[in-house]
Design a protein around this motif. Sequence first.
Motif, mmCIF file in Angstrom:
data_model
loop_
_atom_site.group_PDB
_atom_site.id
_atom_site.type_symbol
_atom_site.label_atom_id
_atom_site.label_comp_id
_atom_site.label_asym_id
_atom_site.label_seq_id
_atom_site.Cartn_x
_atom_site.Cartn_y
_atom_site.Cartn_z
ATOM 1 N N GLU A 171 0.826 -1.212 0.000
ATOM 2 C CA GLU A 171 0.000 0.000 0.000
ATOM 3 C C GLU A 171 0.857 1.258 0.000
ATOM 4 O O GLU A 171 0.389 2.339 -0.365
ATOM 5 N N ASN A 172 2.124 1.119 0.409
ATOM 6 C CA ASN A 172 3.038 2.247 0.430
ATOM 7 C C ASN A 172 4.027 2.210 -0.736
ATOM 8 O O ASN A 172 5.092 2.824 -0.683
ATOM 9 N N GLY A 173 3.667 1.477 -1.779
ATOM 10 C CA GLY A 173 4.434 1.513 -3.016
ATOM 11 C C GLY A 173 5.636 0.599 -3.083
ATOM 12 O O GLY A 173 6.444 0.706 -4.016
ATOM 13 N N LEU A 174 5.782 -0.315 -2.134
ATOM 14 C CA LEU A 174 6.908 -1.249 -2.148
ATOM 15 C C LEU A 174 6.433 -2.608 -2.645
ATOM 16 O O LEU A 174 5.412 -3.127 -2.195
ATOM 17 N N SER A 175 7.181 -3.201 -3.554
ATOM 18 C CA SER A 175 6.800 -4.478 -4.156
ATOM 19 C C SER A 175 7.593 -5.614 -3.530
ATOM 20 O O SER A 175 8.812 -5.518 -3.368
ATOM 21 N N ILE A 176 6.898 -6.699 -3.172
ATOM 22 C CA ILE A 176 7.543 -7.857 -2.576
ATOM 23 C C ILE A 176 8.232 -8.676 -3.658
ATOM 24 O O ILE A 176 7.642 -8.965 -4.711
ATOM 25 N N GLY A 177 9.467 -9.071 -3.399
ATOM 26 C CA GLY A 177 10.231 -9.851 -4.365
ATOM 27 C C GLY A 177 10.209 -11.333 -4.059
ATOM 28 O O GLY A 177 9.157 -11.959 -4.033
ATOM 29 N N HIS A 178 11.369 -11.912 -3.766
ATOM 30 C CA HIS A 178 11.464 -13.356 -3.551
ATOM 31 C C HIS A 178 11.782 -13.671 -2.093
ATOM 32 O O HIS A 178 12.107 -12.788 -1.305
ATOM 33 N N ALA A 179 11.696 -14.948 -1.754
ATOM 34 C CA ALA A 179 12.000 -15.406 -0.402
ATOM 35 C C ALA A 179 12.859 -16.654 -0.454
ATOM 36 O O ALA A 179 12.717 -17.479 -1.365
ATOM 37 N N GLU A 180 13.751 -16.780 0.509
ATOM 38 C CA GLU A 180 14.520 -18.009 0.697
ATOM 39 C C GLU A 180 14.000 -18.672 1.965
ATOM 40 O O GLU A 180 13.946 -18.042 3.025
ATOM 41 N N GLN A 181 13.620 -19.932 1.844
ATOM 42 C CA GLN A 181 12.953 -20.625 2.942
ATOM 43 C C GLN A 181 13.636 -21.947 3.271
ATOM 44 O O GLN A 181 14.103 -22.647 2.383
ATOM 45 N N THR A 182 13.659 -22.259 4.551
ATOM 46 C CA THR A 182 14.123 -23.558 5.022
ATOM 47 C C THR A 182 13.079 -24.101 5.975
ATOM 48 O O THR A 182 12.659 -23.404 6.907
ATOM 49 N N ILE A 183 12.657 -25.338 5.758
ATOM 50 C CA ILE A 183 11.637 -25.962 6.599
ATOM 51 C C ILE A 183 12.204 -27.226 7.221
ATOM 52 O O ILE A 183 12.864 -28.021 6.555
ATOM 53 N N SER A 184 11.960 -27.400 8.516
ATOM 54 C CA SER A 184 12.405 -28.605 9.209
ATOM 55 C C SER A 184 11.367 -28.998 10.248
ATOM 56 O O SER A 184 10.464 -28.225 10.576
ATOM 57 N N ALA A 185 11.488 -30.201 10.751
ATOM 58 C CA ALA A 185 10.560 -30.717 11.755
ATOM 59 C C ALA A 185 11.201 -30.639 13.135
ATOM 60 O O ALA A 185 12.405 -30.843 13.295
ATOM 61 N N THR A 186 10.395 -30.342 14.133
ATOM 62 C CA THR A 186 10.885 -30.299 15.500
ATOM 63 C C THR A 186 9.715 -30.596 16.433
ATOM 64 O O THR A 186 8.627 -30.965 15.983
ATOM 65 N N SER A 187 9.942 -30.447 17.718
ATOM 66 C CA SER A 187 8.868 -30.632 18.697
ATOM 67 C C SER A 187 8.730 -29.365 19.525
ATOM 68 O O SER A 187 9.686 -28.600 19.684
ATOM 69 N N ALA A 188 7.557 -29.136 20.048
ATOM 70 C CA ALA A 188 7.253 -27.882 20.722
ATOM 71 C C ALA A 188 7.865 -27.827 22.118
ATOM 72 O O ALA A 188 7.550 -28.681 22.958
ATOM 73 N N PRO A 189 8.740 -26.830 22.394
ATOM 74 C CA PRO A 189 9.197 -26.625 23.771
ATOM 75 C C PRO A 189 8.048 -26.048 24.594
ATOM 76 O O PRO A 189 7.008 -25.642 24.058
ATOM 77 N N GLU A 190 8.228 -25.989 25.896
ATOM 78 C CA GLU A 190 7.131 -25.624 26.791
ATOM 79 C C GLU A 190 6.518 -24.263 26.457
ATOM 80 O O GLU A 190 5.300 -24.115 26.407
ATOM 81 N N ARG A 191 7.367 -23.251 26.239
ATOM 82 C CA ARG A 191 6.857 -21.900 25.979
ATOM 83 C C ARG A 191 6.010 -21.854 24.715
ATOM 84 O O ARG A 191 4.912 -21.276 24.713
ATOM 85 N N ILE A 192 6.490 -22.474 23.648
ATOM 86 C CA ILE A 192 5.759 -22.471 22.385
ATOM 87 C C ILE A 192 4.483 -23.296 22.503
ATOM 88 O O ILE A 192 3.435 -22.927 21.962
ATOM 89 N N ALA A 193 4.551 -24.403 23.204
ATOM 90 C CA ALA A 193 3.367 -25.235 23.404
ATOM 91 C C ALA A 193 2.265 -24.446 24.104
ATOM 92 O O ALA A 193 1.084 -24.549 23.742
ATOM 93 N N ASP A 194 2.621 -23.658 25.107
ATOM 94 C CA ASP A 194 1.638 -22.838 25.815
ATOM 95 C C ASP A 194 1.001 -21.819 24.874
ATOM 96 O O ASP A 194 -0.216 -21.619 24.886
ATOM 97 N N PHE A 195 1.827 -21.163 24.061
ATOM 98 C CA PHE A 195 1.307 -20.155 23.137
ATOM 99 C C PHE A 195 0.337 -20.767 22.122
ATOM 100 O O PHE A 195 -0.661 -20.144 21.749
ATOM 101 N N LEU A 196 0.651 -21.984 21.656
ATOM 102 C CA LEU A 196 -0.115 -22.595 20.567
ATOM 103 C C LEU A 196 -1.191 -23.569 21.058
ATOM 104 O O LEU A 196 -1.860 -24.208 20.239
#
Length: 233
Positions: free
Chosen positions: A167-192
Amino acid sequence: MSSPIYIQIHNKIKETIAAGKWQVGDRIPAERELSVQFGVSRMTLRQAIQTLVDEGILERHVGSGTFVARQKVQEKMSSGVTSFTEIIESQGKKASSKTISYLITTPSISEREKLQLTEGEKVLRMERIRYADETPICFEVATLPYYLIQDYQRSQTSTSLYRTLEENGLSIGHAEQTISATSAPERIADFLAVKRGAAILRLRQTTSLSDGRPFEYVRTQYVGERFEFFLAK
């Protein structure tokens, strides 16, 4: 403006690894030993370690300890860049966010490298829980160059950043992504609202504008049973 203590410890540990004191596959000292070494609480030390785990620099082995991460086989994802809000709305759901922290601060070494910042530049680091129809889908830590968003209201960056930029005239380009599997630690588990140890999909992404400037370094943890990635080639 100094960095939070856990970021300072993050930097020292990363520098130790870069200097070769700890090699790939090495088990690092126990949290108790490191907390004494750095003169901080176990909670602060654990937050620094978790940040490095989220970045893929360290990895936890249940029952064995924390190790310098080994390089994983990667396949580059070549899909277009789509925001969380757009993904959720495209499925007829309402996207929303809850901001946990919102801080203008000095970047960590990793953040400075990913965003190609010079010494002394500041960043906005925010933690958010992101929802689809009020169901928590992911926990996200996003870091943005402060120079890019300093004229925006907090609501403009913490709700739908991509939409704000466009909306402010900036165009989104590309992204570099890495995906991996893990398990939820206590803090993240509470949030989710999941059990500790639940399956988590962890995404690390650096996104650039169309002119090549990186504007976002994000570490996101998705609830495995509530979200899946689809890549069309």
